[in-house]
Design an enzyme around this catalytic site. Structure first.
Site, short mmCIF file in Angstrom:
data_model
loop_
_atom_site.label_atom_id
_atom_site.label_comp_id
_atom_site.label_asym_id
_atom_site.label_seq_id
_atom_site.Cartn_x
_atom_site.Cartn_y
_atom_site.Cartn_z
N SER A 292 0.85 -1.19 0.00
CA SER A 292 0.00 0.00 0.00
C SER A 292 0.88 1.24 0.00
O SER A 292 2.10 1.14 0.07
CB SER A 292 -0.92 -0.01 1.22
OG SER A 292 -0.15 0.24 2.39
N LYS A 293 0.22 2.37 -0.03
CA LYS A 293 0.92 3.65 -0.12
C LYS A 293 2.01 3.81 0.92
O LYS A 293 3.06 4.35 0.66
CB LYS A 293 -0.08 4.79 0.04
CG LYS A 293 -0.68 5.25 -1.27
CD LYS A 293 -1.08 6.72 -1.19
CE LYS A 293 -1.80 7.13 -2.45
NZ LYS A 293 -3.25 6.88 -2.40
N ARG A 294 1.71 3.34 2.14
CA ARG A 294 2.69 3.60 3.21
C ARG A 294 4.01 2.85 3.00
O ARG A 294 4.99 3.12 3.67
CB ARG A 294 2.07 3.30 4.58
CG ARG A 294 1.92 1.85 4.88
CD ARG A 294 1.07 1.62 6.12
NE ARG A 294 0.53 0.28 6.12
CZ ARG A 294 1.22 -0.77 6.50
NH1 ARG A 294 2.43 -0.62 6.96
NH2 ARG A 294 0.70 -1.98 6.43
N HIS A 295 4.02 1.88 2.07
CA HIS A 295 5.29 1.19 1.78
C HIS A 295 6.13 1.97 0.78
O HIS A 295 7.22 1.53 0.42
CB HIS A 295 5.01 -0.21 1.20
CG HIS A 295 4.39 -1.13 2.20
ND1 HIS A 295 3.11 -1.62 2.06
CD2 HIS A 295 4.87 -1.64 3.35
CE1 HIS A 295 2.83 -2.41 3.09
NE2 HIS A 295 3.88 -2.43 3.89
N GLY A 296 5.62 3.10 0.30
CA GLY A 296 6.37 3.87 -0.70
C GLY A 296 5.82 3.61 -2.08
O GLY A 296 4.61 3.47 -2.25
#
Ligand code: GLU
Length: 470
Positions: free
Chosen positions: A242-246
Site C-alpha cells: 500500500s501507499k505507506r510502503h512507498g
C-alpha cells in the site's frame, strides 16, 4: 482442453491512471511464459469503467509496458468496444437455457439473497424456474447465469494446484445488467476465448473469479484455458502493498531511478526462482521461466535487494545512456543541464557509477560538479580550515598543480604519498579537502572527486577556499 494450441497469454489491465507494480509483474510473467514457449503475449485494455478509462489512463498502460520493455504482440483489444459480442454470448446462453431473465431488484433482491444465505447457499433468483409473462419482457431486467445447484467446480491451477469450489456457494451471477451492460466475468471469458488465450496468468485475487469463469466456459462449450494465479506482492512487513510502503506504480519506480532491465530482473525473481540465481539476463529469464515454478506464497518487496539488482545494471549500462537519465533527473528538478554540463556528466559517470544504487543517487553524486564558484562552504569545512590544515592544503595544492596525470588512480596515489610526507593520516586533511571541492555534498572518494571535477576547476576551488580572506 487440447494442449496442442499455440500458447497465448495476455495482460488485461483496467486503466486506473497508474500501473501497479503487481500488474507489471503479471505482465512480465505472461510475457516470459509466452516467449519461453514461442507463443504470443497480448494486451487487453479492460476499459468498461467509462469514467476512469480516459485516454490518458489508457496511455499510462502503453507507456508502462513500453518502459518495462514488454512489447505485446498484435493490436491491443479494447473490452468496451466488444460489448455487442458479449451480449451475443449472453443471448446464446439464454437460448440454450444456461441463463435466465430476472426481474429481481431492490428490496426483493436483498430479501432473496438473505433467504438463500439462511438456507446455506448463494443467491438463486425465483425467476430461475419461472416463465416470464410477455408483459414482463418490456420491463427492465437482468440476465443471470443458471449455475449448477450441486457438485463442485474444480480449478486446476498451475500455481495453486487443485482448488475446489462448492457450486452452492457460487451465486447465479448477473451476465447482463438491466441497462444492457455486460458484467466483468462474462466479458473476460468471451474476450479470452475470442483472443484464443490458452494461459490466464494473473493475481490470486482473481481465483474466485476463475470458478465463475470456468462455469461460463463450460456453459458456452468452450475449451478452458490453463489458470495460474500468482500471489500478490506484499510490502517488506508482509502486509498487502500500500501507499505507506512507498512506491507502488511503475512510473514511481522509474522516477526513483530504477532501470527497466533491473525491474524485469527483480520482478521476475519476486515470486519465481531459478535455483539461487539473483542476477540474470532477459535471455536467461526467457529460457528458464516456467509459470509452474512460481511461488505459492506471497512475496515481499525488498528495497535492499532491488537496490542491489539496480546497482548491477547501472554498472553494466552504457555511460551515454546514464548521462541522458541523469540529465532527466536534473531537468525534473528544474535544473536542466546544458551541453557542457551534460558532457561533464558523461566524463564523470565512469568514476561514480560503481556505487550508485539508483539514477537519482548517481545524479546526487554528480551534483557537486555543477556548484557555482566560489562555493559556499559548510560550517564543518570552515571550522576545519584552521591555520594548520590551511597550510597543509596549501602545500597539497602546490603538489596537485605540479602533476599532469589527472586520473583518479594517480590522484589517489598522490594523496597517499602526500599524507605520508606530512606524517599524518588522511583524516587530518581529507574532510576539509572534500568540503572545499564539493561544498559538503555527496561525492565519490577524493581521487575520483578531483578527477571528475577536472584539474582547472579543482585548483580554482582550492584557491577560492585557501586564498586569504580579503
Ligand atoms: N482487469 C483485471 C485487473 O486489472 C484483470 C483481469 C484478468 O486478468 O482476468 O485486475
Amino acid at each position: 482442453m487440447s494442449d496442442s494450441r499455440p500458447v497465448v497469454t495476455r495482460i488485461a489491465p483496467s486503466p486506473t491512471g497508474s500501473m501497479h507494480i503487481g500488474t507489471a509483474r503479471t505482465a512480465l510473467f505472461n510475457y516470459l511464459y509466452a516467449k519461453h514457449t514461442g507463443g504470443r503475449f497480448l494486451l487487453r485494455v479492460e476499459d468498461t469503467d467509462r469514467e476512469r478509462s480516459t485516454e490518458a489512463a489508457v496511455q499510462v498502460i502503453f507507456d508502462g509496458l513500453t518502459w518495462l520493455g514488454l512489447p505485446f504482440d498484435g493490436e491491443p483489444v479494447f473490452q468496451f468496444a466488444r460489448a455487442d459480442r458479449h451480449r451475443e454470448a449472453v443471448l446464446q446462453m439464454l437460448e440454450a437455457g444456461k441463463a435466465y431473465r430476472c426481474w429481481l431488484a431492490g428490496e426483493e433482491l436483498t430479501a432473496a439473497r438473505e433467504k438463500a444465505h439462511a438456507a446455506g447457499h448463494a443467491l438463486r433468483s425465483p425467476w430461475r424456474d419461472r416463465d416470464p409473462r410477455p408483459a414482463d419482457l418490456g420491463k427492465p431486467h437482468a440476465i443471470r447465469f443458471r449455475g449448477p445447484l450441486n457438485g463442485d467446480t474444480v480449478v486446476e491451477d498451475l500455481v495453486q494446484g487443485q482448488v475446489t469450489f462448492r457450486n452452492r456457494d457460487l451465486d447465479d451471477l448477473v451476465l447482463l445488467r438491466s441497462d444492457g451492460a455486460p458484467t466483468y466475468n462474462l466479458a473476460v471469458v468471451v474476450d479470452d476465448h475470442d483472443m484464443a488465450v490458452t494461459h490466464v496468468i494473473r493475481g490470486d485475487d482473481h481465483l474466485n473469479n476463475a470458478a465463475r469463469q470456468t462455469l461460463i466456459y463450460k456453459a458456452m462449450g468452450w475449451d478452458l484455458p490453463h489458470f495460474a494465479h500468482v500471489p500478490l506482492i506484499h510490502g517488506p512487513d508482509g502486509a498487502k502493498l500500500s501507499k505507506r510502503h512507498g512506491a507502488q506504480a511503475v512510473a514511481e519506480f522509474a522516477d526513483l531511478g530504477y532501470l527497466p532491465e533491473a525491474m524485469r530482473n527483480y520482478l521476475a525473481r519476486l515470486g519465481w526462482s531459478h535455483g539461487d540465481d539473483e542476477l540474470f539476463s532477459d535471455a536467461d529469464a526467457i529460457a528458464w521461466f516456467d509459470i509452474a515454478d512460481a511461488n505459492k506464497g506471497a512475496s515481499r518487496l525488498d528495497w535492499d535487494k532491488l537496490g542491489f539488482v539496480n546497482a548491477h545494471y547501472i554498472r553494466l549500462a552504457d555511460d551515454a545512456r546514464l548521462a541522458d537519465l541523469v540529465a532527466a533527473v536534473f531537468a525534473a528538478r528544474g535544473e536542466p543541464l546544458d551541453e557542457a554540463r551534460k558532457a561533464h556528466a558523461l566524463r564523470a559517470i565512469p568514476l561514480v557509477k560503481e556505487r550508485a544504487k539508483t539514477i537519482v543517487e548517481l545524479a546526487d553524486q554528480l551534483a557537486f560538479l555543477y556548484r557555482a564558484r566560489p562555493l559556499t562552504l559548510d560550517e564543518k569545512t570552515r571550522d576545519l580550515l584552521s591555520g594548520e590544515t590551511r597550510a597543509r592544503l596549501t602545500r597539497l595544492r602546490g603538489q596537485l598543480a605540479a602533476t599532469n596525470d589527472w586520473s583518479a588512480e594517480a590522484l589517489e596515489a598522490l594523496l597517499k604519498a602526500f599524507a605520508e610526507s606530512e606524517g599524518v593520516g588522511f583524516g587530518k586533511f581529507a574532510p576539509a579537502l572534500r568540503g572545499i571541492l564539493t561544498g559538503g555534498t555527496a561525492s565519490p572518494d577524493l581521487g575520483r572527486t578531483l578527477s571528475a571535477l577536472g584539474r582547472e576547476e579543482s585548483l580554482a576551488r582550492l584557491d577560492d577556499a585557501l586564498s586569504p580572506v580579503a
